[in-house]
Write a protein that holds these residues in place. Structure first.
Motif, PDB file in Angstrom:
ATOM      1  N   GLY A 139      45.685  33.684  43.394  1.00 33.56           N
ATOM      2  CA  GLY A 139      45.233  33.606  42.239  1.00 33.56           C
ATOM      3  C   GLY A 139      43.890  33.892  42.207  1.00 33.56           C
ATOM      4  O   GLY A 139      43.279  34.900  42.181  1.00 33.56           O
ATOM      5  N   SER A 140      43.140  32.735  41.359  1.00 28.64           N
ATOM      6  CA  SER A 140      42.014  32.541  40.917  1.00 28.64           C
ATOM      7  C   SER A 140      41.003  31.603  41.907  1.00 28.64           C
ATOM      8  O   SER A 140      39.523  31.836  41.308  1.00 28.64           O
ATOM      9  N   SER A 141      41.358  30.956  42.932  1.00 31.46           N
ATOM     10  CA  SER A 141      40.717  30.753  43.707  1.00 31.46           C
ATOM     11  C   SER A 141      40.285  31.638  45.334  1.00 31.46           C
ATOM     12  O   SER A 141      41.701  32.144  45.541  1.00 31.46           O
TER      13      SER A 141
ATOM     14  N   TYR B   5      27.634  33.147  45.021  1.00 28.27           N
ATOM     15  CA  TYR B   5      27.459  34.208  45.055  1.00 28.27           C
ATOM     16  C   TYR B   5      29.442  35.324  44.901  1.00 28.27           C
ATOM     17  O   TYR B   5      29.275  35.535  44.492  1.00 28.27           O
ATOM     18  N   LEU B   6      30.054  34.138  45.913  1.00 28.07           N
ATOM     19  CA  LEU B   6      31.603  34.916  45.875  1.00 28.07           C
ATOM     20  C   LEU B   6      32.751  34.514  44.408  1.00 28.07           C
ATOM     21  O   LEU B   6      33.230  34.983  44.025  1.00 28.07           O
ATOM     22  N   LEU B   7      31.905  33.603  43.342  1.00 29.83           N
ATOM     23  CA  LEU B   7      32.370  32.842  42.265  1.00 29.83           C
ATOM     24  C   LEU B   7      31.781  34.586  41.436  1.00 29.83           C
ATOM     25  O   LEU B   7      32.469  34.214  40.572  1.00 29.83           O
ATOM     26  N   ASN B   8      30.901  35.770  41.851  1.00 34.27           N
ATOM     27  CA  ASN B   8      30.490  36.380  40.898  1.00 34.27           C
ATOM     28  C   ASN B   8      32.057  37.592  41.208  1.00 34.27           C
ATOM     29  O   ASN B   8      31.876  38.685  39.937  1.00 34.27           O
ATOM     30  N   VAL B   9      33.371  37.129  41.712  1.00 35.60           N
ATOM     31  CA  VAL B   9      34.194  38.146  42.340  1.00 35.60           C
ATOM     32  C   VAL B   9      35.288  38.039  41.386  1.00 35.60           C
ATOM     33  O   VAL B   9      35.261  36.957  40.536  1.00 35.60           O
ATOM     34  N   GLU B  10      35.801  39.425  40.507  1.00 40.15           N
ATOM     35  CA  GLU B  10      35.995  39.281  38.974  1.00 40.15           C
ATOM     36  C   GLU B  10      37.605  38.709  39.571  1.00 40.15           C
ATOM     37  O   GLU B  10      38.637  38.843  40.760  1.00 40.15           O
ATOM     38  N   GLY B  11      37.824  37.630  38.948  1.00 38.16           N
ATOM     39  CA  GLY B  11      39.380  36.751  38.328  1.00 38.16           C
ATOM     40  C   GLY B  11      39.369  35.860  38.869  1.00 38.16           C
ATOM     41  O   GLY B  11      39.435  35.031  38.910  1.00 38.16           O
ATOM     42  N   VAL B  12      37.680  35.351  39.743  1.00 42.67           N
ATOM     43  CA  VAL B  12      38.064  34.518  40.639  1.00 42.67           C
ATOM     44  C   VAL B  12      36.978  33.156  39.879  1.00 42.67           C
ATOM     45  O   VAL B  12      36.212  33.791  39.289  1.00 42.67           O
ATOM     46  N   ASP B  13      37.493  31.670  40.129  1.00 44.23           N
ATOM     47  CA  ASP B  13      36.334  30.842  39.484  1.00 44.23           C
ATOM     48  C   ASP B  13      36.565  29.623  39.736  1.00 44.23           C
ATOM     49  O   ASP B  13      36.147  28.879  39.193  1.00 44.23           O
TER      50      ASP B  13
END
Length: 339
Positions: A219-221, A241-249
């Motif tokens: 999902g978004s995790s 840094y990984l929070l910048n991945v599209e669709g990840v929150d």
């Protein structure tokens, strides 16, 4: 009596003060320690002997630069005889044995914090969970006491406010903006620029690289392992840094450091409280906690490694499987597709 005046009243009874930062100190706890030192040495309190100490290590490149550029006199907890001081203060944490290497037998007489937790029993305790940073509380103290804020302290406070809340808009309150405005005039902007330009260590870059390669998403995790590392602060940097991945929150980064599994989580999803999430996923295995948008913890490696003996590759694989499963289960994402 204001809270600032109540703090001074307690400090007046102290001939010596040990200010204890939380383990692996960040700018919020270090700048808070500097602010408390400023208040304690003022004519109102006049404490003659003060030491600032910490457990763990200062490994984040900006935290090392913070200590060096601002010339902060801070010593490892093993080098300071804390038990010989009249008063002990906790800044940016509140309980013995939780995010501090200080023995649980020593109790603080002063606690200033903004993290949620159980009630605190101390001569002076000011825990404001509706504040975005502990330094915000100290800026208010300094203003209430009408103390001049030296440039070095103003610079430390402003940088801490930005790193804790304002840079990433991690739910800052209006108080963080007001505090930043209050100290901005006296801050050294050239020093701030140098702090932001501090370089990554090779070990941190390697750890973040492993997190990128090892990431798993449902999902978004997302969850990512940095493997074994000596760079404790690589974990929150990898998560951010990984929070910048599209669709990840929501991100959990973890790794093995000195025989302990360390966790660092970040979330931009208002429906997710990552402090509670880590408690649900790992609370029975170790010490975890934090805020709704940022949290961390440590787990004993032995709880995961009894089945594999000395096989390091098998141990890492087992830890990855169990940590990942617990994280996604706590998010109710067990059946979601994984990438």
């Amino acid at each position: 009596m204001s809270r600032a005046a109540a703090l001074v009243s307690v400090l007046e009874a102290c001939d010596s003060l040990a200010i204890v930062c939380h383990d692996n100190p960040d700018p919020d706890t270090l700048a808070s320690a500097l602010a408390l030192q400023e208040i304690a040495t003022s004519s109102e309190a006049d404490v003659s002997n003060i030491a600032i100490t910490y457990g763990g290590s200062i490994s984040h490149q900006q935290n090392r630069a913070f200590v060096n550029l601002l010339d902060i006199d801070v010593e490892p907890i093993g080098a300071v005889p804390v038990d010989t001081f009249d008063c002990i203060a906790f800044v940016d944490h509140s309980k013995q044995g939780v995010n501090t290497s200080l023995t649980t037998e020593l109790e603080p007489s002063i606690v200033v914090d903004h993290h949620p937790g159980p009630p605190v029993d101390a001569a002076f305790a000011d825990v404001r969970t509706d504040y975005g940073a502990t330094v915000t509380i100290f800026v208010e103290y300094l203003q209430e006491l009408e103390l001049a804020i030296p440039s070095r302290l103003a610079t430390a406070l402003l940088f801490a406010l930005h790193r804790e809340r304002l840079d990433y808009l991690r739910e800052p309150t209006i108080r963080e903006y007001e505090a930043a405005l209050a100290v901005y005039r006296d801050a050294n902007l050239e020093t701030l620029e140098r702090l932001y330009g501090s370089a990554f260590s090779p070990g941190t870059i390697d750890a973040i690289g492993r997190a990128i390669v090892n990431r798993k998403q449902r999902g978004s995790s997302m969850i990512a392992s940095v493997g074994r590392t000596t760079e404790t602060d690589a974990l929150p940097q990898a998560a951010e840094y990984l929070l910048n991945v599209e669709g990840v929150d929501t991100v959990l980064a973890y790794g093995i450091i000195d025989g302990t599994i360390r966790l660092s989580a970040r979330s931009l999803d208002p429906r997710v409280n990552v402090g509670q999430l880590l408690g649900t996923a790992f609370g029975d295995l170790g010490s975890v906690g934090g805020h709704n948008d940022m949290a961390g913890g440590r787990l004993e490696l032995g709880l995961f490694g009894d089945d594999v003996g000395d096989d390091d590759e098998a141990l890492l694989s087992l830890v990855d499987t169990r940590v990942r499963q617990r994280f996604f289960d706590a998010l109710n994402l067990d059946g979601a597709s994984s990438t």
